[in-house]
Write a protein that holds these residues in place. Sequence first.
Motif, PDB file in Angstrom:
ATOM      1  N   MET A   1      46.824  48.984  56.330  1.00 36.30           N
ATOM      2  CA  MET A   1      46.198  49.767  57.391  1.00 36.30           C
ATOM      3  C   MET A   1      44.960  49.024  57.881  1.00 36.30           C
ATOM      4  SD  MET A   1      45.002  53.769  57.288  1.00 36.30           S
ATOM      5  CE  MET A   1      43.704  53.568  56.058  1.00 36.30           C
ATOM      6  N   ARG A   2      44.765  49.004  59.173  1.00 36.24           N
ATOM      7  CA  ARG A   2      43.583  48.364  59.757  1.00 36.24           C
ATOM      8  C   ARG A   2      42.609  49.457  60.199  1.00 36.24           C
ATOM      9  NH1 ARG A   2      41.534  43.695  61.314  1.00 36.24           N
ATOM     10  NH2 ARG A   2      40.288  43.507  63.208  1.00 36.24           N
ATOM     11  N   VAL A   3      41.354  49.299  59.779  1.00 37.84           N
ATOM     12  CA  VAL A   3      40.328  50.301  60.050  1.00 37.84           C
ATOM     13  C   VAL A   3      39.117  49.629  60.685  1.00 37.84           C
ATOM     14  CG1 VAL A   3      38.857  52.103  59.074  1.00 37.84           C
ATOM     15  CG2 VAL A   3      41.083  51.605  58.024  1.00 37.84           C
ATOM     16  N   ALA A   4      38.656  50.172  61.806  1.00 36.52           N
ATOM     17  CA  ALA A   4      37.402  49.728  62.417  1.00 36.52           C
ATOM     18  C   ALA A   4      36.322  50.751  62.110  1.00 36.52           C
ATOM     19  CB  ALA A   4      37.565  49.571  63.930  1.00 36.52           C
ATOM     20  N   ILE A   5      35.176  50.273  61.686  1.00 39.30           N
ATOM     21  CA  ILE A   5      34.050  51.146  61.347  1.00 39.30           C
ATOM     22  C   ILE A   5      32.889  50.814  62.263  1.00 39.30           C
ATOM     23  CG2 ILE A   5      32.436  51.863  59.546  1.00 39.30           C
ATOM     24  CD1 ILE A   5      34.509  50.972  57.473  1.00 39.30           C
ATOM     25  N   ALA A   6      32.480  51.775  63.077  1.00 44.51           N
ATOM     26  CA  ALA A   6      31.308  51.610  63.934  1.00 44.51           C
ATOM     27  C   ALA A   6      30.080  52.042  63.150  1.00 44.51           C
ATOM     28  CB  ALA A   6      31.458  52.434  65.205  1.00 44.51           C
ATOM     29  N   GLY A   7      29.172  51.108  62.920  1.00 41.62           N
ATOM     30  CA  GLY A   7      27.993  51.383  62.113  1.00 41.62           C
ATOM     31  C   GLY A   7      28.093  50.641  60.790  1.00 41.62           C
ATOM     32  N   ALA A   8      27.311  49.587  60.659  1.00 43.71           N
ATOM     33  CA  ALA A   8      27.367  48.757  59.452  1.00 43.71           C
ATOM     34  C   ALA A   8      26.155  48.996  58.560  1.00 43.71           C
ATOM     35  CB  ALA A   8      27.472  47.283  59.828  1.00 43.71           C
ATOM     36  N   GLY A   9      25.617  50.215  58.635  1.00 45.63           N
ATOM     37  CA  GLY A   9      24.533  50.577  57.729  1.00 45.63           C
ATOM     38  C   GLY A   9      25.071  50.858  56.339  1.00 45.63           C
ATOM     39  N   ALA A  10      24.257  51.521  55.528  1.00 41.80           N
ATOM     40  CA  ALA A  10      24.644  51.783  54.143  1.00 41.80           C
ATOM     41  C   ALA A  10      25.936  52.590  54.060  1.00 41.80           C
ATOM     42  CB  ALA A  10      23.513  52.510  53.416  1.00 41.80           C
ATOM     43  N   VAL A  11      26.083  53.597  54.947  1.00 42.83           N
ATOM     44  CA  VAL A  11      27.281  54.434  54.923  1.00 42.83           C
ATOM     45  C   VAL A  11      28.506  53.629  55.332  1.00 42.83           C
ATOM     46  CG1 VAL A  11      28.425  56.434  55.963  1.00 42.83           C
ATOM     47  CG2 VAL A  11      26.019  56.577  55.296  1.00 42.83           C
ATOM     48  N   GLY A  12      28.417  52.914  56.436  1.00 39.62           N
ATOM     49  CA  GLY A  12      29.543  52.129  56.918  1.00 39.62           C
ATOM     50  C   GLY A  12      29.980  51.071  55.913  1.00 39.62           C
ATOM     51  N   ARG A  13      29.005  50.401  55.299  1.00 42.43           N
ATOM     52  CA  ARG A  13      29.344  49.361  54.321  1.00 42.43           C
ATOM     53  C   ARG A  13      30.011  49.962  53.084  1.00 42.43           C
ATOM     54  NH1 ARG A  13      24.057  47.816  55.415  1.00 42.43           N
ATOM     55  NH2 ARG A  13      23.423  48.322  53.279  1.00 42.43           N
ATOM     56  N   SER A  14      29.542  51.132  52.658  1.00 44.06           N
ATOM     57  CA  SER A  14      30.141  51.777  51.487  1.00 44.06           C
ATOM     58  C   SER A  14      31.593  52.152  51.755  1.00 44.06           C
ATOM     59  CB  SER A  14      29.339  53.028  51.104  1.00 44.06           C
ATOM     60  OG  SER A  14      28.036  52.686  50.682  1.00 44.06           O
ATOM     61  N   ILE A  15      31.847  52.693  52.963  1.00 48.58           N
ATOM     62  CA  ILE A  15      33.220  53.040  53.338  1.00 48.58           C
ATOM     63  C   ILE A  15      34.078  51.779  53.363  1.00 48.58           C
ATOM     64  CG2 ILE A  15      34.683  53.971  55.171  1.00 48.58           C
ATOM     65  CD1 ILE A  15      32.256  55.696  56.021  1.00 48.58           C
ATOM     66  N   ALA A  16      33.525  50.702  53.926  1.00 50.87           N
ATOM     67  CA  ALA A  16      34.269  49.447  54.030  1.00 50.87           C
ATOM     68  C   ALA A  16      34.661  48.920  52.650  1.00 50.87           C
ATOM     69  CB  ALA A  16      33.430  48.412  54.771  1.00 50.87           C
ATOM     70  N   ARG A  17      33.725  48.919  51.726  1.00 53.07           N
ATOM     71  CA  ARG A  17      34.026  48.400  50.384  1.00 53.07           C
ATOM     72  C   ARG A  17      35.132  49.204  49.720  1.00 53.07           C
ATOM     73  NH1 ARG A  17      28.202  48.571  50.001  1.00 53.07           N
ATOM     74  NH2 ARG A  17      27.296  46.513  50.426  1.00 53.07           N
ATOM     75  N   GLU A  18      35.074  50.534  49.869  1.00 52.29           N
ATOM     76  CA  GLU A  18      36.072  51.389  49.236  1.00 52.29           C
ATOM     77  C   GLU A  18      37.451  51.132  49.849  1.00 52.29           C
ATOM     78  OE1 GLU A  18      37.333  54.125  46.434  1.00 52.29           O
ATOM     79  OE2 GLU A  18      35.325  53.266  46.680  1.00 52.29           O
ATOM     80  N   LEU A  19      37.517  51.009  51.170  1.00 50.39           N
ATOM     81  CA  LEU A  19      38.788  50.768  51.834  1.00 50.39           C
ATOM     82  C   LEU A  19      39.362  49.404  51.456  1.00 50.39           C
ATOM     83  CD1 LEU A  19      37.973  52.212  55.369  1.00 50.39           C
ATOM     84  CD2 LEU A  19      39.573  53.169  53.712  1.00 50.39           C
ATOM     85  N   ILE A  20      38.502  48.414  51.377  1.00 48.02           N
ATOM     86  CA  ILE A  20      38.952  47.074  51.004  1.00 48.02           C
ATOM     87  C   ILE A  20      39.493  47.067  49.577  1.00 48.02           C
ATOM     88  CG2 ILE A  20      38.145  44.732  50.508  1.00 48.02           C
ATOM     89  CD1 ILE A  20      36.235  45.107  52.943  1.00 48.02           C
ATOM     90  N   ARG A  21      38.820  47.795  48.682  1.00 51.62           N
ATOM     91  CA  ARG A  21      39.315  47.894  47.302  1.00 51.62           C
ATOM     92  C   ARG A  21      40.704  48.522  47.260  1.00 51.62           C
ATOM     93  NH1 ARG A  21      33.811  48.781  45.610  1.00 51.62           N
ATOM     94  NH2 ARG A  21      33.994  51.021  46.020  1.00 51.62           N
TER      95      ARG A  21
END
Length: 229
Positions: free
Chosen positions: A1-21
């Motif tokens: 699945m491909r996910v785009a996250i608008a906002g690379a602050g603490a919240v966005g980065r945390s979501i990104a790490r979890e999705l990548i894992r």
Amino acid sequence: MRVAIAGAGAVGRSIARELIRNGHDVLLIDKSADTIRPERVPEAEWLLADACELSSLKEAHLERCDVVVAATGDDKVNLVTSLLAKTEFSVPRTVGRVNHPNNEWLFTDAWGVDVNVSTPRIMSALVEEAVSVGDLVRLFSFRQNTANLVEITLPEDSPYAGSKVADLPLPANCVLTTVLSGGDVIAPQPSTEVSAGDELIFVVAAEHEDELANLLAPRPDHPDDEDED
């Protein structure tokens, strides 16, 4: 699945790490050059761009995304990003972060938001869930289906403490999804027994919440509610 996250602050980065894992491809978008730090989430793609600008979202190839998460600290930005993702790029699923509780009513499909995540509401629900026994606590609302994820800790005096799941006369449009018992997470089966102190998690239609609460933790009528002669 491909996910785009608008906002690379603490919240966005945390979501990104979890999705990548979890094996997903992630693109982080932010308009602040100071926030674009690829070394913080090196497995993600990064894009310096304004998620409210149509040209920026075209550069991000949003049409290739399965999900767009609007996770900035600005509710206006999150709404515009969700709307553009849905209407201009036909993204199948959008998730909008609600920063201010007064704005929660805006985060609906009218603004292209499939699922809203309200941080204040989640925190208050977790507080209620931690201290409430016998009270139905709404954890999450599914906007598209008028159903809610709710939790109730079964009190000692519940008429169904010690009963099997198959014997629970649940209201219509209500499903028991999880039983938390003694630190164990149980996928309930018809033979599963629920005990006092267990946390029961349901998906239930909003109009049946009161019926469910009264079934599992009935409240005696308050004297003031009785008719006076």
